[in-house]
Design a protein around this motif. Structure first.
Motif, mmCIF file in Angstrom:
data_model
loop_
_atom_site.group_PDB
_atom_site.id
_atom_site.type_symbol
_atom_site.label_atom_id
_atom_site.label_comp_id
_atom_site.label_asym_id
_atom_site.label_seq_id
_atom_site.Cartn_x
_atom_site.Cartn_y
_atom_site.Cartn_z
ATOM 1 N N VAL A 208 0.856 -1.496 0.245
ATOM 2 C CA VAL A 208 0.309 0.175 -0.001
ATOM 3 C C VAL A 208 1.001 1.274 0.152
ATOM 4 O O VAL A 208 0.241 2.479 -0.288
ATOM 5 C CB VAL A 208 -0.647 -0.169 1.336
ATOM 6 N N PHE A 209 1.964 1.111 0.675
ATOM 7 C CA PHE A 209 3.085 2.066 0.703
ATOM 8 C C PHE A 209 3.469 2.578 -0.705
ATOM 9 O O PHE A 209 3.632 4.194 -0.983
ATOM 10 C CB PHE A 209 3.769 2.412 1.451
ATOM 11 N N THR A 210 2.967 1.953 -1.184
ATOM 12 C CA THR A 210 4.255 2.124 -2.853
ATOM 13 C C THR A 210 3.297 2.911 -3.359
ATOM 14 O O THR A 210 3.056 3.491 -4.148
ATOM 15 C CB THR A 210 4.902 0.634 -3.068
ATOM 16 N N THR B 224 11.989 12.609 6.439
ATOM 17 C CA THR B 224 10.639 13.639 5.109
ATOM 18 C C THR B 224 10.739 12.871 3.521
ATOM 19 O O THR B 224 12.554 13.069 3.602
ATOM 20 C CB THR B 224 10.475 14.917 6.110
ATOM 21 N N ILE B 225 10.558 13.046 2.424
ATOM 22 C CA ILE B 225 11.292 13.167 1.194
ATOM 23 C C ILE B 225 9.849 14.177 0.402
ATOM 24 O O ILE B 225 8.509 14.069 0.808
ATOM 25 C CB ILE B 225 10.999 11.650 0.800
ATOM 26 N N PHE C 120 13.145 5.655 -0.765
ATOM 27 C CA PHE C 120 12.095 5.971 0.558
ATOM 28 C C PHE C 120 11.905 5.097 1.262
ATOM 29 O O PHE C 120 10.903 4.476 1.983
ATOM 30 C CB PHE C 120 11.366 7.520 0.377
ATOM 31 N N ILE C 121 11.097 4.009 0.015
ATOM 32 C CA ILE C 121 10.415 2.974 0.242
ATOM 33 C C ILE C 121 10.888 1.921 0.596
ATOM 34 O O ILE C 121 10.303 1.437 1.924
ATOM 35 C CB ILE C 121 9.469 2.545 -1.355
ATOM 36 N N GLN C 122 12.257 1.795 0.184
ATOM 37 C CA GLN C 122 12.956 0.556 0.900
ATOM 38 C C GLN C 122 13.228 0.646 2.811
ATOM 39 O O GLN C 122 12.562 -0.288 3.258
ATOM 40 C CB GLN C 122 14.223 0.369 0.624
ATOM 41 N N ARG C 123 13.074 2.088 2.968
ATOM 42 C CA ARG C 123 13.128 2.081 4.320
ATOM 43 C C ARG C 123 11.831 2.021 5.247
ATOM 44 O O ARG C 123 11.982 1.590 6.282
ATOM 45 C CB ARG C 123 13.619 3.804 4.856
ATOM 46 N N HIS C 124 10.740 2.123 4.785
ATOM 47 C CA HIS C 124 9.428 2.403 5.336
ATOM 48 C C HIS C 124 8.752 0.177 4.706
ATOM 49 O O HIS C 124 7.836 0.995 5.425
ATOM 50 C CB HIS C 124 8.715 3.642 5.011
#
Length: 137
Positions: A83-85, A112-113, A130-134
């Motif tokens: 869902v985040f992606t 933040t990005i 960013f996605i990888q971190r979260h």
């Protein structure tokens, strides 16, 4: 056999703060319209909730928002299932369709990005990191 903690982890919820930083030439009425359109599009995604928030109501760690910000949205979504992606892709697609120089700051856990229109390669590199971190929750 799965334990109740496994089930809780599978359905864990994540919150992100999205802040529209509109083109400096955008008047407040137009900015409000842009925020409503962005909210409507995000609401079509597989998220749990999306609500507008005032700067004083933002969760701890949601930095980069000043008291005059009109376009802050708190988005809750499942930590699993990609869902985040999808959310980040939806925000980037919305930005790409705009004619102004708008940016959207996305904050999760104080990280933040700031998204804006950029080359496809630049976008992919920033978003992937960013996605990888979260996504490893």
């Amino acid at each position: 056999m799965t334990s109740s903690s496994d089930h809780a982890n599978a359905t864990a919820s994540v919150s992100a703060v999205l802040v529209l930083r509109s083109d400096p030439d955008t008047d407040p009425e137009r900015e409000e319209h842009l925020v409503r359109r962005l909210r409507s599009e995000i609401n079509q995604l597989d998220i749990e909730s999306i609500v507008p928030v005032a700067a004083g109501e933002l969760p701890q760690g949601a930095k980069g928002v000043d008291p005059v910000t009109l376009g802050a949205l708190l988005v809750a979504f499942s930590a699993s299932g990609g869902v985040f992606t999808t959310l980040i892709g939806g925000v980037q697609n919305w930005l790409d369709r705009q004619t102004g120089r708008h940016r959207i700051a996305v904050t999760i856990d104080g990280d933040t990005i700031e998204l804006e229109r950029a080359s496809a390669t630049q976008q992919r590199e920033l978003l992937d990191a960013f996605i990888q971190r979260h996504s490893s929750r």
